[in-house]
Design a protein around this motif. Structure first.
Motif, PDB file in Angstrom:
ATOM      1  N   VAL A  78       0.835  -1.206   0.000  1.00 58.25           N
ATOM      2  CA  VAL A  78       0.000   0.000   0.000  1.00 58.25           C
ATOM      3  C   VAL A  78       0.868   1.254   0.000  1.00 58.25           C
ATOM      4  CG1 VAL A  78      -1.683   1.319   1.349  1.00 58.25           C
ATOM      5  CG2 VAL A  78      -1.873  -1.172   1.197  1.00 58.25           C
ATOM      6  N   GLY A  79       0.460   2.227  -0.789  1.00 60.72           N
ATOM      7  CA  GLY A  79       1.030   3.576  -0.692  1.00 60.72           C
ATOM      8  C   GLY A  79       2.507   3.665  -0.987  1.00 60.72           C
ATOM      9  N   VAL A  80       3.001   2.876  -1.944  1.00 57.70           N
ATOM     10  CA  VAL A  80       4.438   2.866  -2.232  1.00 57.70           C
ATOM     11  C   VAL A  80       4.808   4.089  -3.069  1.00 57.70           C
ATOM     12  CG1 VAL A  80       6.341   1.593  -3.290  1.00 57.70           C
ATOM     13  CG2 VAL A  80       4.465   0.345  -2.168  1.00 57.70           C
ATOM     14  N   SER A  81       5.864   4.781  -2.670  1.00 64.87           N
ATOM     15  CA  SER A  81       6.385   5.874  -3.495  1.00 64.87           C
ATOM     16  C   SER A  81       7.792   5.509  -3.955  1.00 64.87           C
ATOM     17  CB  SER A  81       6.350   7.190  -2.730  1.00 64.87           C
ATOM     18  OG  SER A  81       6.976   7.069  -1.475  1.00 64.87           O
ATOM     19  N   TRP A  82       8.838   5.902  -3.200  1.00 66.70           N
ATOM     20  CA  TRP A  82      10.207   5.624  -3.613  1.00 66.70           C
ATOM     21  C   TRP A  82      10.556   4.171  -3.362  1.00 66.70           C
ATOM     22  CZ3 TRP A  82      11.903   9.400  -6.437  1.00 66.70           C
ATOM     23  CH2 TRP A  82      11.466  10.713  -6.179  1.00 66.70           C
ATOM     24  N   MET A  83      11.408   3.634  -4.249  1.00 63.46           N
ATOM     25  CA  MET A  83      11.888   2.259  -4.093  1.00 63.46           C
ATOM     26  C   MET A  83      13.377   2.225  -4.396  1.00 63.46           C
ATOM     27  SD  MET A  83       8.838   0.130  -5.986  1.00 63.46           S
ATOM     28  CE  MET A  83       8.981   1.019  -7.537  1.00 63.46           C
ATOM     29  N   ALA A  84      14.069   1.220  -3.812  1.00 61.37           N
ATOM     30  CA  ALA A  84      15.498   1.031  -4.104  1.00 61.37           C
ATOM     31  C   ALA A  84      15.857  -0.408  -3.823  1.00 61.37           C
ATOM     32  CB  ALA A  84      16.349   1.972  -3.246  1.00 61.37           C
ATOM     33  N   ASN A  85      16.874  -0.892  -4.552  1.00 60.65           N
ATOM     34  CA  ASN A  85      17.394  -2.229  -4.270  1.00 60.65           C
ATOM     35  C   ASN A  85      18.247  -2.151  -3.014  1.00 60.65           C
ATOM     36  OD1 ASN A  85      17.435  -1.968  -7.537  1.00 60.65           O
ATOM     37  ND2 ASN A  85      16.693  -3.940  -6.825  1.00 60.65           N
ATOM     38  N   LEU A  86      17.960  -3.050  -2.070  1.00 59.31           N
ATOM     39  CA  LEU A  86      18.744  -3.132  -0.840  1.00 59.31           C
ATOM     40  C   LEU A  86      19.521  -4.441  -0.929  1.00 59.31           C
ATOM     41  CD1 LEU A  86      19.125  -1.630   1.889  1.00 59.31           C
ATOM     42  CD2 LEU A  86      17.280  -3.028   2.810  1.00 59.31           C
ATOM     43  N   GLY A  87      20.653  -4.400  -1.645  1.00 56.38           N
ATOM     44  CA  GLY A  87      21.345  -5.634  -1.979  1.00 56.38           C
ATOM     45  C   GLY A  87      20.523  -6.408  -2.998  1.00 56.38           C
ATOM     46  N   PRO A  88      21.027  -7.595  -3.406  1.00 59.31           N
ATOM     47  CA  PRO A  88      20.324  -8.356  -4.435  1.00 59.31           C
ATOM     48  C   PRO A  88      19.045  -9.029  -3.927  1.00 59.31           C
ATOM     49  CG  PRO A  88      22.269  -9.533  -3.700  1.00 59.31           C
ATOM     50  CD  PRO A  88      22.313  -8.204  -3.029  1.00 59.31           C
ATOM     51  N   ALA A  89      18.905  -9.156  -2.613  1.00 61.99           N
ATOM     52  CA  ALA A  89      17.831  -9.998  -2.079  1.00 61.99           C
ATOM     53  C   ALA A  89      16.657  -9.212  -1.509  1.00 61.99           C
ATOM     54  CB  ALA A  89      18.386 -10.934  -1.002  1.00 61.99           C
ATOM     55  N   ARG A  90      16.781  -7.876  -1.475  1.00 57.12           N
ATOM     56  CA  ARG A  90      15.699  -7.107  -0.866  1.00 57.12           C
ATOM     57  C   ARG A  90      15.383  -5.869  -1.696  1.00 57.12           C
ATOM     58  NH1 ARG A  90      19.068  -8.089   3.372  1.00 57.12           N
ATOM     59  NH2 ARG A  90      18.359  -9.731   4.789  1.00 57.12           N
ATOM     60  N   VAL A  91      14.134  -5.448  -1.610  1.00 59.55           N
ATOM     61  CA  VAL A  91      13.707  -4.179  -2.197  1.00 59.55           C
ATOM     62  C   VAL A  91      13.180  -3.308  -1.067  1.00 59.55           C
ATOM     63  CG1 VAL A  91      12.020  -3.057  -3.701  1.00 59.55           C
ATOM     64  CG2 VAL A  91      13.168  -5.139  -4.459  1.00 59.55           C
ATOM     65  N   LEU A  92      13.726  -2.102  -0.978  1.00 55.30           N
ATOM     66  CA  LEU A  92      13.292  -1.150   0.044  1.00 55.30           C
ATOM     67  C   LEU A  92      12.174  -0.300  -0.544  1.00 55.30           C
ATOM     68  CD1 LEU A  92      14.109  -0.039   2.916  1.00 55.30           C
ATOM     69  CD2 LEU A  92      15.348   1.738   1.667  1.00 55.30           C
ATOM     70  N   MET A  93      11.101  -0.144   0.219  1.00 58.61           N
ATOM     71  CA  MET A  93       9.974   0.670  -0.250  1.00 58.61           C
ATOM     72  C   MET A  93       9.617   1.727   0.785  1.00 58.61           C
ATOM     73  SD  MET A  93       7.370  -2.169  -1.744  1.00 58.61           S
ATOM     74  CE  MET A  93       7.953  -3.476  -2.829  1.00 58.61           C
ATOM     75  N   MET A  94       9.370   2.938   0.308  1.00 58.02           N
ATOM     76  CA  MET A  94       8.791   3.958   1.177  1.00 58.02           C
ATOM     77  C   MET A  94       7.283   3.876   1.004  1.00 58.02           C
ATOM     78  SD  MET A  94       9.591   8.024   1.354  1.00 58.02           S
ATOM     79  CE  MET A  94      11.348   7.756   1.309  1.00 58.02           C
ATOM     80  N   GLN A  95       6.584   3.720   2.105  1.00 59.06           N
ATOM     81  CA  GLN A  95       5.146   3.485   2.027  1.00 59.06           C
ATOM     82  C   GLN A  95       4.393   4.402   2.984  1.00 59.06           C
ATOM     83  OE1 GLN A  95       5.784  -1.122   2.339  1.00 59.06           O
ATOM     84  NE2 GLN A  95       3.673  -0.790   1.667  1.00 59.06           N
ATOM     85  N   ARG A  96       3.272   4.927   2.509  1.00 58.34           N
ATOM     86  CA  ARG A  96       2.382   5.695   3.379  1.00 58.34           C
ATOM     87  C   ARG A  96       1.146   4.846   3.611  1.00 58.34           C
ATOM     88  NH1 ARG A  96       2.770  10.810   4.914  1.00 58.34           N
ATOM     89  NH2 ARG A  96       4.100  11.542   3.214  1.00 58.34           N
TER      90      ARG A  96
END
Lengths: 364, 365
Positions: free
Chosen positions: A330-348
């Protein structure tokens, strides 16, 4: 780290927007007020980290750090340091002419550290083809019929709006690819939408390619509206770009020739009254996927294998194109790869609280 | 607290040209000569272990485990100063906390002063100034006295039904980015064009944003912040009656023009058949002499956007003049000389591409 043409000095940054990491932890950042890109040594010597990052009430933590109410803060970009895995956020503090640029890193656990934007080791490139800030055509008029007007699409209605916002869209997104900084945004050319290729270390040579796409919901070819967000994929052979109201378009890097006009292949139409916010690429079970976050639509997952087979969309029709999957985040804006195994999401979330969440790629 | 103890007191001060928050009191004294002497040796971080400054959020104090405001503590003659890394914001309340015994926990709050009210921005005008708007009215302009902050139009500007003060929902279009002029003193607000153009989904689903016969009030709340974050001097209002739709091209043949007397500097008075868009009318009308040279002078648009008055710098000469109209000139509903904003296909005379006249000749004698 290498020299990369950086030298110690006063940055004199006027604003801060998109950010992305390049080689050796050098951060590229966009200053649209000054129509410049910076390469900055962020001096992050923290040891390598490979752990999930989850931070609740992110905007309130940032606001506390810079001494304002969260209402006076706007996050303009996010990038993860390739070694320390600290989350870098570009932030504008305050509003309007009084707003000031801030760069912070957020650590696992929610601690916030400032990155000096007054002085540091940096190199700067001013974009020679940026829309002028003192452009005479800046009186805001809708349905202006002059050639200077940019195309806007609002609630299904096509409007022409003079170039008031174009300078602010000089740089809309950045990516670093094979020794080259890719800079999407608007230029001062007649065909304003542009993708610049800037060799790094910076020289005075930025190569700009004007872009043309078929905008499905407009039912016509477009060269004015800039890319909102893009991501390289397929080993850097292509980029996938998305635009307001919301065509998704593939460009081949090989087609981005200086001074030319590259025609993209519209491979999906995500629908009107929507703005794409961010795109990333990640791998799952050996295959590459792209995520597209949106202002109004859900988070979308697109297999890159489907993009090559998608015939170009050239008819004004309802949302169509490559197969994609809606994810429940829900509410995802910015995203980035956090290493090969994770995706970081900014969510409201539904209550309006902003947070950083790490997602293992196998769950996506 | 013993009788000799002084409460914490905060004030604003300056240190090496930077604005600082100064604090005195027994809690600061209790940090003591010993610790103070040790400060240099312990490094400046020592004070940050026992003291912290936080903003006070609109919904309450910042939790203790949040990052404290970036900055440094400096020892002053009679107390202590906090010099922030990012400048204090006008109108923002701050809290200094003494975190640990023996001096704490203790805290004191202080609000950074705003500019005084007389210095605050105000709404100079709300356009249109016409008393009646067509039901398919397209846009408003707000003229402020000073540069304003962005991002507030959606919350600080409302259109209300005059009869019961009910806010009309989703009538004004949320724009990102907002439509500001370069000086950021003039904001263009659109009524949702998707609800005005017939046949589009928003129009079919939600209907027209306005209803003919109703009275509405455009309100700009005083919370609308200027570029420095300060609110307006006062809220601003304008009341309108909503009339029928207007779906005809603007035609110069429907205007009346009163030619001035040669040899005088009498105003040239042009009367429109309906109110026109204020911003466009200001720049779309020009006067030329017989040899097509522009006539220097000053134009004003009358109250209600129904009259245009032109006063020449030099007296009118005897002879022929031309009033030229840029065909992009629009009325309140977005109809221009060239096309109807929402074309009625049963009226071929309104079809786009028509070459209706864009000049109005007149003679001074």
């Amino acid at each position: 780290m290498g020299d990369y043409g950086l030298s110690q000095g006063i940055l004199n940054l006027k604003s801060i927007g998109a950010i992305t990491f390049g080689p050796d932890g050098i951060l590229f950042l966009a200053d649209n007020v000054d129509a410049a890109v910076y390469a900055l040594d962020v001096a992050d010597s923290a040891p390598p980290a490979d752990a999930p990052i989850d931070v609740e009430r992110l905007d309130a933590r940032l606001a506390s750090y810079v001494g304002v109410d969260p209402a006076h803060l706007s996050i303009r970009g996010m990038a993860v340091h390739p070694v320390s895995a600290a989350v870098y956020l570009s932030v504008m503090r305050g509003h309007g002419a009084a707003a000031s640029p801030v760069l912070v890193r957020v650590l696992a656990g929610g601690a916030v550290e400032g990155v000096d934007l007054l002085e540091g080791r940096f190199s700067r490139l001013r974009l020679g083809d940026a829309p002028r800030a003192d452009d005479e055509r800046q009186d805001v008029l809708l349905n202006d019929t002059s050639d200077a007007a940019a195309d806007y699409e609002i609630n299904g209605v096509h409007l022409k709006i003079s170039r008031i916002g174009l300078r602010a869209s000089t740089i809309t997104d950045l990516a670093f690819l094979d020794g080259t900084l890719l800079v999407a945004g608007a230029s001062n050319e007649e065909f304003a939408s542009t993708l610049r290729r800037i060799p790094f270390p910076f020289t005075d040579k930025a190569q700009s390619t004007a872009l043309e796409i078929f905008h499905v919901s407009h039912g016509k070819y477009e060269t004015a509206s800039p890319i909102r967000t893009f991501v390289p994929f397929n080993e850097g052979a292509s980029v996938l770009a998305s635009y307001t109201c919301t065509p998704v378009v593939q460009f081949s890097i090989a087609d981005l020739l200086p001074g030319a006009k590259a025609s993209g292949r519209t491979v999906a139409e995500l629908g009107a009254m929507n703005q794409p916010l961010d795109m990333i690429s990640y791998r799952q079970d050996g295959a590459e996927y792209l995520l597209v976050s949106n202002s109004r639509h859900p988070l979308l997952k697109i297999p890159t294998s489907a993009i090559a087979d998608q015939p170009p969309l050239t008819e004004p029709t309802e949302p169509v194109g490559v197969p994609r999957q809606e994810l429940a985040h829900v509410g995802v804006s910015w995203m980035a790869n956090l290493g090969p195994a994770r995706v970081l999401m900014m969510q409201r979330d539904e209550t309006g609280e902003l947070a950083l969440h790490s997602n293992a790629t196998y769950t996506l | 607290m013993s009788p000799r103890q002084r409460p914490l007191e905060a004030s604003w001060s300056a240190h090496e040209g930077a604005d600082c928050l100064r604090v005195v009191g027994s809690s600061i004294d209790a940090l003591g000569a010993g610790p103070r002497a040790a400060t240099a040796a312990s490094g400046p971080d020592w004070l940050s272990q026992v003291l912290a400054v936080f903003p006070v959020f609109a919904d309450g104090p910042v939790p203790a485990d949040f990052p404290a405001m970036a900055g440094e503590f400096l020892l002053a003659d009679d107390g202590l100063c906090f010099r922030p890394r990012h400048a204090f914001l006008p109108g923002q309340e701050y809290e200094l906390r003494v975190l640990a015994p023996p001096a704490g926990p203790a805290s004191v709050r202080i609000t950074r002063p705003r500019p005084v009210a007389a210095d605050r921005a105000e709404v100079l005008a709300i356009f249109p100034t016409a008393a009646e708007l067509p039901r398919n009215h397209l846009r408003f302009y707000l003229q402020f006295s000073a540069p304003m902050s962005e991002g507030q139009a959606a919350t600080a500007v409302t259109l209300r039904r005059a009869s019961d003060d009910h806010v009309l929902p989703d009538v004004l279009l949320a724009m990102e980015p907002e439509l500001w002029d370069r000086e950021r003193t003039r904001l263009t607000l659109l009524l949702d064009p998707g609800r005005i153009k017939r046949g589009l989904a928003p129009q079919l689903e939600a209907g027209y944003p306005l209803s003919a016969g109703q009275d509405v009030v455009l309100e700009v709340a005083d919370t609308f912040a200027d570029a420095g974050g300060a609110p307006l001097q006062s809220p601003a209002y304008r009341r309108y009656r909503i009339g029928p739709d207007v779906r005809r091209v603007v035609s110069v043949s429907d205007w009346t023009l009163a030619p001035p007397t040669a040899g005088s500097t009498e105003p040239l008075v042009l009367r429109f058949d309906r109110p026109l868009d204020q911003a466009l009318a200001r720049r779309c009308l020009t006067v030329q002499d017989e040899r097509r040279r522009p006539v220097a002078g000053m134009s004003t648009l009358g109250e209600g956007e129904r009259d245009w008055v032109y006063i020449p710098d030099q007296p009118w000469a005897e002879g022929d003049y031309t009033l030229s109209v840029n065909p992009v000139l629009e009325d309140l509903a977005g109809n221009s000389l060239r096309r109807v904003f929402d074309l009625d296909l049963t009226r071929p005379e309104d079809a786009p591409g028509s070459t209706a006249p864009t000049v109005l000749p007149f003679r001074c004698s």
